[in-house]
Write a protein that holds these residues in place. Structure first.
Motif, PDB file in Angstrom:
ATOM      1  N   PHE B  83       0.734  -1.270   0.020  1.00  0.00           N
ATOM      2  CA  PHE B  83       0.082  -0.006  -0.108  1.00  0.00           C
ATOM      3  C   PHE B  83       0.841   1.265  -0.176  1.00  0.00           C
ATOM      4  O   PHE B  83       0.787   2.237  -0.784  1.00  0.00           O
ATOM      5  CB  PHE B  83      -1.051   0.040   1.148  1.00  0.00           C
ATOM      6  CG  PHE B  83      -1.647   1.421   1.450  1.00  0.00           C
ATOM      7  CD1 PHE B  83      -2.641   1.615   0.469  1.00  0.00           C
ATOM      8  CD2 PHE B  83      -1.486   2.112   2.504  1.00  0.00           C
ATOM      9  CE1 PHE B  83      -3.179   2.738   0.739  1.00  0.00           C
ATOM     10  CE2 PHE B  83      -1.700   3.343   2.685  1.00  0.00           C
ATOM     11  CZ  PHE B  83      -2.992   3.708   1.659  1.00  0.00           C
ATOM     12  N   ASN B  84       1.877   1.270   0.748  1.00  0.00           N
ATOM     13  CA  ASN B  84       2.756   2.496   0.912  1.00  0.00           C
ATOM     14  C   ASN B  84       3.298   2.973  -0.446  1.00  0.00           C
ATOM     15  O   ASN B  84       3.576   3.623  -0.857  1.00  0.00           O
ATOM     16  CB  ASN B  84       3.674   2.330   2.022  1.00  0.00           C
ATOM     17  CG  ASN B  84       3.300   2.345   3.339  1.00  0.00           C
ATOM     18  OD1 ASN B  84       2.076   2.880   3.741  1.00  0.00           O
ATOM     19  ND2 ASN B  84       3.893   1.821   4.506  1.00  0.00           N
ATOM     20  N   ALA B  85       3.848   1.599  -0.970  1.00  0.00           N
ATOM     21  CA  ALA B  85       4.602   1.579  -2.150  1.00  0.00           C
ATOM     22  C   ALA B  85       3.633   2.114  -3.438  1.00  0.00           C
ATOM     23  O   ALA B  85       3.964   2.944  -4.339  1.00  0.00           O
ATOM     24  CB  ALA B  85       5.129   0.181  -2.906  1.00  0.00           C
ATOM     25  N   HIS B  86       2.590   1.611  -3.434  1.00  0.00           N
ATOM     26  CA  HIS B  86       1.408   2.081  -4.185  1.00  0.00           C
ATOM     27  C   HIS B  86       0.835   3.707  -4.108  1.00  0.00           C
ATOM     28  O   HIS B  86       0.894   4.087  -5.328  1.00  0.00           O
ATOM     29  CB  HIS B  86       0.093   1.202  -3.931  1.00  0.00           C
ATOM     30  CG  HIS B  86      -1.031   1.390  -4.931  1.00  0.00           C
ATOM     31  ND1 HIS B  86      -0.932   0.956  -6.422  1.00  0.00           N
ATOM     32  CD2 HIS B  86      -1.982   2.344  -4.922  1.00  0.00           C
ATOM     33  CE1 HIS B  86      -1.925   1.628  -7.231  1.00  0.00           C
ATOM     34  NE2 HIS B  86      -2.711   2.366  -6.021  1.00  0.00           N
ATOM     35  N   VAL B  87       0.987   4.093  -2.875  1.00  0.00           N
ATOM     36  CA  VAL B  87       0.660   5.510  -2.643  1.00  0.00           C
ATOM     37  C   VAL B  87       2.090   6.254  -3.294  1.00  0.00           C
ATOM     38  O   VAL B  87       1.754   7.321  -3.880  1.00  0.00           O
ATOM     39  CB  VAL B  87       0.576   5.656  -1.128  1.00  0.00           C
ATOM     40  CG1 VAL B  87       0.327   7.444  -0.865  1.00  0.00           C
ATOM     41  CG2 VAL B  87      -0.771   5.196  -0.835  1.00  0.00           C
ATOM     42  N   ALA B  88       3.040   5.747  -3.176  1.00  0.00           N
ATOM     43  CA  ALA B  88       4.166   6.395  -3.574  1.00  0.00           C
ATOM     44  C   ALA B  88       4.383   6.397  -5.084  1.00  0.00           C
ATOM     45  O   ALA B  88       4.681   7.402  -5.303  1.00  0.00           O
ATOM     46  CB  ALA B  88       5.598   6.002  -2.711  1.00  0.00           C
ATOM     47  N   ALA B  89       3.870   5.358  -5.765  1.00  0.00           N
ATOM     48  CA  ALA B  89       3.986   5.290  -7.029  1.00  0.00           C
ATOM     49  C   ALA B  89       2.749   6.457  -7.682  1.00  0.00           C
ATOM     50  O   ALA B  89       3.401   7.068  -8.563  1.00  0.00           O
ATOM     51  CB  ALA B  89       3.572   3.915  -7.547  1.00  0.00           C
ATOM     52  N   LEU B  90       1.854   6.628  -6.872  1.00  0.00           N
ATOM     53  CA  LEU B  90       0.656   7.533  -7.271  1.00  0.00           C
ATOM     54  C   LEU B  90       1.232   8.906  -7.281  1.00  0.00           C
ATOM     55  O   LEU B  90       0.969   9.721  -8.197  1.00  0.00           O
ATOM     56  CB  LEU B  90      -0.544   7.506  -6.590  1.00  0.00           C
ATOM     57  CG  LEU B  90      -1.316   6.100  -6.646  1.00  0.00           C
ATOM     58  CD1 LEU B  90      -2.649   6.097  -5.641  1.00  0.00           C
ATOM     59  CD2 LEU B  90      -1.949   6.059  -7.978  1.00  0.00           C
ATOM     60  N   GLN B  91       1.856   9.032  -6.076  1.00  0.00           N
ATOM     61  CA  GLN B  91       2.506  10.456  -5.826  1.00  0.00           C
ATOM     62  C   GLN B  91       3.623  10.849  -6.898  1.00  0.00           C
ATOM     63  O   GLN B  91       3.788  11.891  -7.304  1.00  0.00           O
ATOM     64  CB  GLN B  91       3.294  10.741  -4.328  1.00  0.00           C
ATOM     65  CG  GLN B  91       2.103  10.786  -3.353  1.00  0.00           C
ATOM     66  CD  GLN B  91       2.612  10.492  -1.780  1.00  0.00           C
ATOM     67  OE1 GLN B  91       3.734   9.807  -1.849  1.00  0.00           O
ATOM     68  NE2 GLN B  91       1.853  10.716  -0.922  1.00  0.00           N
ATOM     69  N   GLY B  92       4.202   9.675  -7.201  1.00  0.00           N
ATOM     70  CA  GLY B  92       5.489   9.797  -8.387  1.00  0.00           C
ATOM     71  C   GLY B  92       4.750  10.317  -9.557  1.00  0.00           C
ATOM     72  O   GLY B  92       5.398  11.156 -10.419  1.00  0.00           O
ATOM     73  N   ILE B  93       3.518   9.780 -10.016  1.00  0.00           N
ATOM     74  CA  ILE B  93       2.858   9.991 -11.271  1.00  0.00           C
ATOM     75  C   ILE B  93       2.584  11.598 -11.035  1.00  0.00           C
ATOM     76  O   ILE B  93       2.770  12.163 -12.309  1.00  0.00           O
ATOM     77  CB  ILE B  93       1.488   9.238 -11.475  1.00  0.00           C
ATOM     78  CG1 ILE B  93       1.957   7.955 -11.855  1.00  0.00           C
ATOM     79  CG2 ILE B  93       0.742   9.946 -12.604  1.00  0.00           C
ATOM     80  CD1 ILE B  93       0.901   6.661 -11.657  1.00  0.00           C
ATOM     81  N   ILE B  94       2.059  12.048 -10.072  1.00  0.00           N
ATOM     82  CA  ILE B  94       1.656  13.439 -10.133  1.00  0.00           C
ATOM     83  C   ILE B  94       2.827  14.423 -10.305  1.00  0.00           C
ATOM     84  O   ILE B  94       2.853  15.277 -10.776  1.00  0.00           O
ATOM     85  CB  ILE B  94       1.049  13.529  -8.775  1.00  0.00           C
ATOM     86  CG1 ILE B  94      -0.425  13.106  -8.720  1.00  0.00           C
ATOM     87  CG2 ILE B  94       0.792  15.124  -8.474  1.00  0.00           C
ATOM     88  CD1 ILE B  94      -1.338  13.118  -7.265  1.00  0.00           C
ATOM     89  N   ALA B  95       3.946  13.942  -9.347  1.00  0.00           N
ATOM     90  CA  ALA B  95       5.267  14.673  -9.269  1.00  0.00           C
ATOM     91  C   ALA B  95       5.903  14.789 -10.691  1.00  0.00           C
ATOM     92  O   ALA B  95       6.355  16.000 -10.983  1.00  0.00           O
ATOM     93  CB  ALA B  95       6.232  13.992  -8.310  1.00  0.00           C
ATOM     94  N   GLY B  96       5.467  13.621 -11.522  1.00  0.00           N
ATOM     95  CA  GLY B  96       6.511  13.617 -12.880  1.00  0.00           C
ATOM     96  C   GLY B  96       5.341  14.373 -13.897  1.00  0.00           C
ATOM     97  O   GLY B  96       5.907  14.350 -15.025  1.00  0.00           O
ATOM     98  N   ALA B  97       4.428  14.570 -13.489  1.00  0.00           N
ATOM     99  CA  ALA B  97       3.356  15.234 -14.689  1.00  0.00           C
ATOM    100  C   ALA B  97       3.825  16.705 -14.930  1.00  0.00           C
ATOM    101  O   ALA B  97       4.393  17.320 -14.392  1.00  0.00           O
ATOM    102  CB  ALA B  97       1.951  15.495 -14.068  1.00  0.00           C
TER     103      ALA B  97
END
Lengths: 160, 97
Positions: B83-97
């Motif tokens: 779950f933590n990794a998934h949330v980090a991945a979602l945050q990464g998508i937003i940060a990389g947008a």
């Protein structure tokens, strides 16, 4: 999969995560019966101080302390307002039990100060008067303290 | 189940993500609590919990208290990590947008 997920979809998913966490944070608190019971016991101790001898007051105070200690060990952290969910300690805040305990110590000080003031003013039942005052503070202030702990948990969650 | 840079396809569907997010903030939660908070039917929640349990993300406990049989769900260490990794991945998508 991440290649196909848009920024907007990721934001929606994160919003869902935050909303679900907030639902758990909203559960931080103490049961209503705790505040009512505490207020009632506070008044009872105040009344005993005015009408009973020192031994009875001492025994009642020790019994109150022991019962409160047993009950509060489970409740003071505010992680089990209902029996349906147990909020994680890092979500509720590690200092929540200390905040509540500090408030109780402060209220004991307020009770003593108010009773001494009432006694100096010639009141017939100074401890009873002081305990009623503090019981009202408990009933009105207790839930506000828990609301502040919830707000703190929400703020911590937002900056995480 | 696909895990891509922390993004977890098993967790990502909206209902499952909300269930896991609830459990991530709690030591445990009753079946009824999850059902009421997320407005799910018994069968829908059972199905999602079974999927998560089979993946090793959630454990289901049945403590007997107050003569009532209750069902509790708890996130496993693996589930919490994913779950933590998934949330980090979602945050990464937003940060990389």
């Amino acid at each position: 999969m991440t290649d196909y997920l848009s920024d907007a979809e990721a934001r929606v998913a994160l919003h869902d995560v935050e909303r679900a966490r907030q639902r758990v944070i909203d559960q931080i608190g103490m049961p209503k019966w705790y505040w009512w019971g505490l207020a009632a016991c506070w008044i009872a101790l105040g009344v005993l101080n005015d009408v009973a001898n020192a031994w009875i007051v001492a025994v009642a105070t020790i019994v109150f302390g022991a019962v409160h200690s047993a009950v509060s060990q489970r409740l003071l952290a505010g992680r089990r307002q209902t029996g349906n969910v147990k909020v994680r300690r890092d979500v509720a805040g590690r200092h929540a039990p200390l905040i509540v305990f500090g408030c109780l110590v402060g209220l004991a000080g307020v009770t003593i100060a108010a009773a001494l003031a009432a006694n100096a003013d010639g009141a017939e039942h100074p401890a009873t008067m002081a305990s009623v005052l503090v019981a009202v503070i408990i009933l009105l202030g207790g839930p506000r303290v828990m609301a502040a702990i919830r707000a703190g948990a929400t703020r911590r969650d937002a900056v995480r | 189940m696909t895990v891509d840079n922390g993004f977890d396809e098993l967790i990502h569907p909206a209902t499952r993500l909300q269930i896991v997010s609830l459990l991530a903030a709690a030591d445990w939660a009753d079946f009824t609590f999850i059902r009421e908070q997320l407005g799910l039917s018994d069968s829908a929640l059972s199905k999602q919990l079974s999927t998560l349990e089979e993946a090793g993300y959630v454990t289901i406990e049945r403590p007997l208290s107050e003569r009532r049989r209750r069902v509790r769900a708890r996130l496993t260490p693996v589930g919490r990590e994913r779950f933590n990794a998934h949330v980090a991945a979602l945050q990464g998508i937003i940060a990389g947008a």
